[in-house]
Design a protein around this motif. Structure first.
Motif, PDB file in Angstrom:
ATOM      1  N   ALA A   3      -7.839  -0.583   8.581  1.00 54.93           N
ATOM      2  CA  ALA A   3      -7.516  -0.294   7.182  1.00 54.93           C
ATOM      3  C   ALA A   3      -8.762  -0.517   6.326  1.00 54.93           C
ATOM      4  N   ASN A  11      -5.338   3.705   6.015  1.00 54.84           N
ATOM      5  CA  ASN A  11      -5.467   3.171   7.374  1.00 54.84           C
ATOM      6  C   ASN A  11      -5.344   4.305   8.382  1.00 54.84           C
ATOM      7  N   ASP A  12      -5.920   4.065   9.551  1.00 55.17           N
ATOM      8  CA  ASP A  12      -5.953   5.077  10.610  1.00 55.17           C
ATOM      9  C   ASP A  12      -4.563   5.486  11.086  1.00 55.17           C
ATOM     10  N   SER A  49       2.842   0.868   9.604  1.00 61.50           N
ATOM     11  CA  SER A  49       1.972   1.728   8.789  1.00 61.50           C
ATOM     12  C   SER A  49       2.496   3.157   8.743  1.00 61.50           C
TER      13      SER A  49
END
Length: 131
Positions: A3, A11-12, A49
């Motif tokens: 992140a 974030n990824d 996420s």
């Protein structure tokens, strides 16, 4: 954690999920992402996420979008016609799990100096999902 900020798409895992959403059939993928959060005993950071990103999409579908949506995601949202209102409730439940005691993502943010800012972002998203 992958992140670079506290916002939902910073974030990824969230960005990878958006790519998958854009390639998906749409609402069914969205629903599966959110429902997965309810089935895990300990919610891992990746799934949390992704659920936050999915909740952002639901908020946008009900006309309460984040200012941080990508151009590709805005185009995808514009192409969506039908919307299952149950996704709003599922999103709210998912966010409660993200902020709950069995959430790896919450634990990781609590260890940082940005926990309150991150939590505030989630609470703001919860507010956009209210009736």
């Amino acid at each position: 954690m992958g992140a670079w900020g506290t916002k939902s798409f910073d974030n990824d895992d969230a960005l990878d999920w958006v790519g998958d959403l854009l390639d998906s059939e749409g609402h069914e993928f969205l629903k599966k992402t959110l429902e997965l959060v309810g089935h895990e005993q300990y919610l891992d950071a990746c799934e949390a996420s992704q659920a936050i990103a999915a909740a952002e999409v639901v908020a946008a579908l009900i006309g309460r979008p984040s200012e941080d949506l990508s151009e590709e995601l805005i185009e995808w949202l514009d192409s969506q016609k039908d919307f299952d209102k149950i996704l709003v409730e599922v999103s709210r439940k998912a966010l409660k799990r993200v902020l709950g005691d069995d959430s790896e993502l919450k634990d990781l943010w609590e260890e940082s100096d940005c926990y309150e800012e991150w939590r505030g972002q989630i609470k703001e998203l919860e507010g956009r999902l209210q009736d």
